[in-house]
Design an enzyme around this catalytic site. Structure first.
Site, PDB file in Angstrom:
ATOM      1  N   HIS A 188      85.539  35.050  32.350  1.00 52.25           N
ATOM      2  CA  HIS A 188      84.678  34.802  31.189  1.00 52.25           C
ATOM      3  C   HIS A 188      84.268  33.334  31.134  1.00 52.25           C
ATOM      4  CE1 HIS A 188      85.646  38.828  29.647  1.00 52.25           C
ATOM      5  NE2 HIS A 188      86.879  38.563  30.033  1.00 52.25           N
ATOM      6  N   SER A 311      61.680  18.311  41.251  1.00 55.35           N
ATOM      7  CA  SER A 311      60.933  18.247  40.003  1.00 55.35           C
ATOM      8  C   SER A 311      59.724  17.335  40.162  1.00 55.35           C
ATOM      9  CB  SER A 311      61.834  17.720  38.873  1.00 55.35           C
ATOM     10  OG  SER A 311      61.076  17.437  37.710  1.00 55.35           O
TER      11      SER A 311
END
Length: 485
Positions: A188, A311
């Site tokens: 988790h 980017s």
């Protein structure tokens, strides 16, 4: 002075356009509007399909494959004495797309609304008057197209076999190298227990080995011929129909089905589903690498070249776009399963809706599955494993990830449930109050009464709690090596 109003003038390229009738797109300078799907993009299509699947599902190659099947049918019919051998040989020689006018064939499809007849007429035009009478003798359109699709699926599976083996080989080397590399196991997304990176990779390999077995098993069901005539009775082929079926299949190196499957599309659905499942597993691996590549984790680092750009505005970025694209491929592959299942719901003895769905689903799932394999293999091949960072992180979280070991050590005197309750109470309180778990455990009289003092330090050592991790890695690697041959 009255205010001036600046009238907004749209760029000509984005100005509102009048609607145009279907089939009459607005003209654009030096553009023929030929590549409207992302798969066909000369700029971006390389992220969605590879050269192998483009060749398998090339529209020209598909037409030639249909002609090849027609030629094999004629030769098989000659072998069982159904048509004259000279006619079959002539059909075989004539079945060359390069000798046909594709524009006429395309115009014929548009005019007739039939996907095969214009091609058959072009084939007949290449034959003598006597031989042309035996073209497509007794077969129905779907016999030819389904058989050709089986050949396409076989080519895809052959390619996947090689590509999957190459990926498994790289993963096996990674698992072997990092068989004992300590790291935090997360459940988790939260640190849970100690493990090794080798065990994580072995889990990936084990899953992919099952896919290899699954695809191998699918071959016997999926890769078969179709040759049952208009409604599945084979009536047009006469008394030698069953012999013809066997010879036809033998010449194509495909299996012989027990009955026609014009409307029984479970074979194709199995192919699409199996490829989508495999691609989902590839995506799980890719996404795990993407997560471990995050700067705040930094346990692995994906490869990067000097030519790559992350980017347009943030020059420092090194984005794991290969990993992300594998997930994209899996999601697109999953969408094809719905089409394949819809293609199973057909009527009576023939319903072409299924075939038209399959033409999309089979090709697309193949593109996406093999693209995902290629991307992930490249990623694994250039992956840097920061095993020192992994070990440091495991030691940083040793207080928490060694608590299971404390429970089972204390259980020797207190019982498991009682030991769990004590450690649960301590660890939850420490997290609530933001205090050291180790300090709380080492000072708790209940713990000290159940754990020998000389055991405390060892219990806080993550490497002491790896269980059978190395043995499991070895077992998976042996299995991977055994199945390779």
């Amino acid at each position: 002075m009255e205010p001036q109003v600046l009238e907004a003038m749209p760029h000509p390229a984005f100005a509102a356009r009048r609607s145009h009738p279907l089939g009459e797109p607005m003209a654009a300078e030096s553009c023929k509007h030929e590549h409207s799907h992302i798969l066909d993009s000369k700029v971006h299509g390389g992220g969605y399909a590879c050269a192998v699947t483009r060749a398998i599902f090339c529209s020209r190659c598909r037409l030639q494959r249909w002609l090849d099947v027609e030629a094999v049918l004629a030769m098989a019919q000659a072998e069982v004495g159904m048509i004259p051998l000279p006619a079959a040989l002539e059909i075989q020689r004539a079945a060359k797309l390069s000798t046909m006018n594709l524009e006429h064939v395309a115009a014929g499809v548009a005019k007739t609304g039939h996907s095969l007849m214009p091609l058959l007429r072009a084939l007949q035009d290449n034959c003598s008057p006597s031989a042309r009478e035996y073209v497509h003798y007794g077969a129905t359109t779907q016999d030819i197209q389904d058989t050709a699709q089986s050949l396409e699926m076989r080519d895809v599976l052959d390619t996947i076999d090689v590509a999957l083996d190459a990926l498994i080989e790289k993963l096996a080397a990674l698992a072997g190298t990092h068989r004992s590399s300590l790291m935090v196991a997360r459940t988790h997304s939260i640190p849970a227990l100690p493990t090794t990176f080798g065990l994580k990779v072995a889990g990936w390999i084990d899953e992919l080995l099952r896919h290899r077995d699954r695809l191998a098993q699918a071959r016997q069901w999926v890769l078969v011929v179709q040759l049952f005539g208009g409604v599945g009775t084979m009536a047009a082929f006469g008394p030698d129909a069953m012999a013809l079926l066997s010879v036809f299949a033998r010449r194509l190196c495909l299996g012989v089905p027990h009955a026609g499957w014009h409307v029984a599309r479970d074979r194709v659905a199995e192919f699409v589903s199996a490829l989508a499942m495999m691609t989902a597993s590839l995506a799980r691996v890719a996404d795990e690498i993407r997560t471990l590549n995050r700067w705040e984790i930094a346990e692995v680092e994906v490869g990067w070249s000097d030519q790559q750009i992350g980017s347009s505005t943030m020059p420092h970025k090194r984005n794991p776009e290969g990993c992300e694209q594998v997930v994209v491929m899996a999601r697109l592959a999953k969408a094809q399963v719905a089409l394949a299942l819809d293609a199973m719901i057909l009527e009576h003895e023939r319903d072409y809706r299924g075939t038209r769905l399959e033409w999309c689903a089979v090709a697309d799932v193949s593109h996406y599955a093999l693209m995902a394999l290629s991307l992930l293999t490249d990623t694994v091949g250039t992956l840097t494993v920061n095993d020192k960072t992994m070990e440091r992180t495991a030691n940083d979280y040793c207080d928490a990830i060694c608590m299971e070991a404390f429970v089972f050590e204390m259980a020797k005197k207190l019982g498991k449930s009682s030991a769990y309750e004590i450690i649960f109470e301590l660890t939850q309180a420490c997290q609530r109050d933001r205090v050291s778990i180790r300090s709380a455990v080492e000072s708790d009289p209940r713990v000290l009464a159940a754990v020998d003092e000389d055991q405390l330090a060892r219990l806080f050592e993550p490497k002491a709690h790896l269980g059978m991790a190395e043995t499991i890695v070895d077992s998976v690697l042996v299995e991977a090596g055994a199945r390779r041959y």
